[in-house]
Design an enzyme around this catalytic site. Structure first.
Site, mmCIF file in Angstrom:
data_model
loop_
_atom_site.group_PDB
_atom_site.id
_atom_site.type_symbol
_atom_site.label_atom_id
_atom_site.label_comp_id
_atom_site.label_asym_id
_atom_site.label_seq_id
_atom_site.Cartn_x
_atom_site.Cartn_y
_atom_site.Cartn_z
ATOM 1 N N THR A 16 18.056 5.051 -25.782
ATOM 2 C CA THR A 16 19.032 6.125 -25.938
ATOM 3 C C THR A 16 19.980 5.851 -27.087
ATOM 4 O O THR A 16 20.239 6.722 -27.923
ATOM 5 C CB THR A 16 19.827 6.305 -24.630
ATOM 6 O OG1 THR A 16 18.922 6.616 -23.563
ATOM 7 C CG2 THR A 16 20.831 7.442 -24.771
ATOM 8 N N LYS A 79 24.700 19.208 -13.772
ATOM 9 C CA LYS A 79 25.629 18.364 -13.021
ATOM 10 C C LYS A 79 27.039 18.941 -13.138
ATOM 11 O O LYS A 79 27.529 19.179 -14.239
ATOM 12 C CB LYS A 79 25.600 16.930 -13.575
ATOM 13 C CG LYS A 79 26.598 15.992 -12.919
ATOM 14 C CD LYS A 79 26.589 14.632 -13.605
ATOM 15 C CE LYS A 79 27.666 13.726 -13.041
ATOM 16 N NZ LYS A 79 27.752 12.436 -13.758
ATOM 17 N N LEU A 329 24.799 -0.686 -24.957
ATOM 18 C CA LEU A 329 24.974 -1.897 -24.162
ATOM 19 C C LEU A 329 25.336 -3.117 -25.000
ATOM 20 O O LEU A 329 25.972 -4.045 -24.498
ATOM 21 C CB LEU A 329 23.694 -2.176 -23.362
ATOM 22 C CG LEU A 329 23.274 -1.083 -22.374
ATOM 23 C CD1 LEU A 329 21.958 -1.451 -21.704
ATOM 24 C CD2 LEU A 329 24.356 -0.826 -21.342
ATOM 25 N N GLU A 338 30.910 6.326 -13.231
ATOM 26 C CA GLU A 338 31.347 7.654 -13.702
ATOM 27 C C GLU A 338 30.507 8.159 -14.875
ATOM 28 O O GLU A 338 30.927 9.039 -15.625
ATOM 29 C CB GLU A 338 32.827 7.623 -14.077
ATOM 30 C CG GLU A 338 33.767 7.628 -12.873
ATOM 31 C CD GLU A 338 33.925 9.003 -12.224
ATOM 32 O OE1 GLU A 338 33.424 9.986 -12.802
ATOM 33 O OE2 GLU A 338 34.551 9.076 -11.148
#
Length: 496
Positions: A16, A79, A329, A338
């Protein structure tokens, strides 16, 4: 300052982070840059980030991505927020929605102060009654379009998302090189990165390098030693298992975050499957126990082998060091509670585009970039700690979270809300006032006081005003189709 003109951008790693960076850079700055992405099919990606927040919509707009096409190709669903279950004990529940609560009030006081006054007078109902997104999510309904104003994000397949962005990027001119990185070359005097050497012997030279190598942080840490601030004394979860299951019911438009004795578990419904996972602290739950607990809890046919992911919460001291910028990351990790991981990638890339060092990498640019990244990560960190610290569960893990010393910045927010129901969104803060209010109240912090402006309204007038908002929300929800029906008409996905 390096006087090297920056034209050649080398992205180390796909997933990603890598493909978000490639897609955005080539879309916005393509004619001025030569972009190469290096990745290996043999190296797996974490690929768990299946839940996003509404900022992803704005990012997609920058890339002129058609929402329906993107959703079809990533098996995505909508969502409207997160359902928090059992965080204050078994059977407890609250909802953190993306929507506005009530209607805009005066500059003196936000809507929740008026609701608190009504509650003290014995009327007003639940705070969630005044939020369209919350009530639509609870009813399993959704609609978007020119006449719909719901704030929404996505549940998506992270692997398919990277594949989707890769197609866009390569079509626009990004060059992908297959291979594993064997060596990172640096200038012996400046320490700046000069090239990546692959196992095949191929050298990929560059002027600016983006580290998207995940937790390995191959460039920013292994080569440059940028340093890492460890936050595990505040967020002590350190492991997760992820597993996919076949859907057994229509997808709902929200993520579920279900607390357990040593962390929490997620349930993320896509169009044809469900993403499941368990986040835990290995001090209180062994990997074998966590794996079995997850498998006992999931519904439907298990499609993948549960995969263990170990992590350390914290932030790179420098996410921009010399001519290397860490994304995703490799720049740090809070935890997935969240759904902020993809947002942090997207906002970092957007800031890079705004301050791109065309004329050479300068210290002032890097320092400003690092300061902004640090501020945003710390504010998100505080919001995550809030969920753990304000709890009323009685297991040892939760007792430790409740008793721990918290950052001063969060302690100030808790004191302000506890004293006077004051919540705020500072400049560059991600989470809005409505988010803080929903979670603070949901986690059990009842304010001792609130702004008295509402007392200037006659009680009948306040009652009528609140009833009008509540009725409008309920009526709007009734006009919405079922979420699953809307998906079928708007962006039906074929088999993955």
């Amino acid at each position: 300052m390096s006087e090297q003109i920056v034209k050649r951008v080398v992205i180390a790693g796909g997933g990603t982070a890598g493909w978000v960076a490639a897609a955005a850079l080539v879309k916005q700055l393509g004619p001025m840059l030569d972009i190469t992405l290096v990745e290996s099919d043999e190296i797996g990606t974490v690929g768990v980030g299946e839940s996003t927040i509404p900022t992803s919509r704005r990012f997609h707009q920058l890339l002129t991505i058609d929402e329906a096409i993107f959703m079809r190709e990533t098996q995505a669903s909508f969502k409207l927020g997160i359902s928090f279950e059992n965080w204050s004990g078994e059977g407890s529940h609250y909802f953190h929605s993306f929507g506005q609560i009530g209607r805009p009030s005066t500059w003196m006081a936000d809507f929740h102060h008026f609701w608190l006054e009504a509650r003290d007078k014995g009327f007003g109902g639940e705070l969630g009654d005044y939020c369209l997104e919350l009530k639509a999510a609870a009813a399993g309904r959704f609609a978007t379009g020119p006449d719909a104003t719901v704030q929404h994000a996505y549940h998506l397949d992270a692997t398919l998302y990277a594949r989707f962005l890769r197609r866009l990027s390569e079509a626009a001119g990004v060059r992908r090189v297959e291979g594993k990185i064997a060596q990172v070359e640096q200038d012996p005097e400046s320490g700046f990165l000069t090239a990546l050497v692959l196992e095949s012997g191929t050298r990929i030279e560059g002027d600016l390098f983006l580290d998207c190598t995940g937790f390995r942080a191959l460039l920013i840490e292994q080569a440059l030693g940028a340093g890492f601030d460890d936050w595990t004394h505040w967020i002590s979860t350190d492991s997760a298992f992820a597993v996919q299951t076949r859907a057994t019911e229509p997808a709902v438009p929200y993520t579920r975050a279900i607390a357990h004795q040593a962390g929490w578990r997620w349930k993320i419904p896509l169009q044809h499957r469900v993403g499941n996972g368990i986040v835990f602290c290995s001090d209180f739950l062994s990997p074998d126990e966590a794996r079995q607990q997850l498998l006992d809890a999931v519904e439907g046919e298990v499609l993948t082998e549960p995969r263990l992911i170990r992590y350390k919460t914290g932030q790179r001291r420098k996410v921009w060091d010399k001519n290397c910028i860490a994304l995703g990351l490799s720049s740090g990790f809070i935890e997935p509670l969240e759904s902020t991981s993809i947002h942090l990638i997207q906002v970092a890339v957007a800031k890079l585009i705004q301050s791109f060092p065309f004329s050479g990498v300068g210290a002032a640019q890097a320092e400003r970039f690092n300061a902004q990244a640090r501020h945003e990560m710390e504010r998100i960190r505080d919001f995550i700690i809030l969920h753990y610290h304000l709890n009323s569960r009685d297991e040892p893990f939760w007792q430790r979270c409740r008793d721990m010393t918290i950052p001063d910045t969060l302690a100030e927010r808790l004191a302000l809300f506890g004293e006077a129901a004051h919540a705020y969104q500072a400049a560059d803060d991600l989470f809005r006032v409505d988010s803080w209010v929903q979670v603070l109240l949901g986690q059990g912090l009842t304010p001792r006081g609130y702004h008295q402006l509402a007392r200037m309204m006659p009680q009948d007038e306040l009652r009528q005003a609140l009833a009008g908002v509540r009725d409008n929300v309920a009526a709007a929800v009734q006009t919405m189709p079922r979420h699953a029906d809307f998906l079928q008409s708007y962006c039906p996905a074929g088999e993955a």
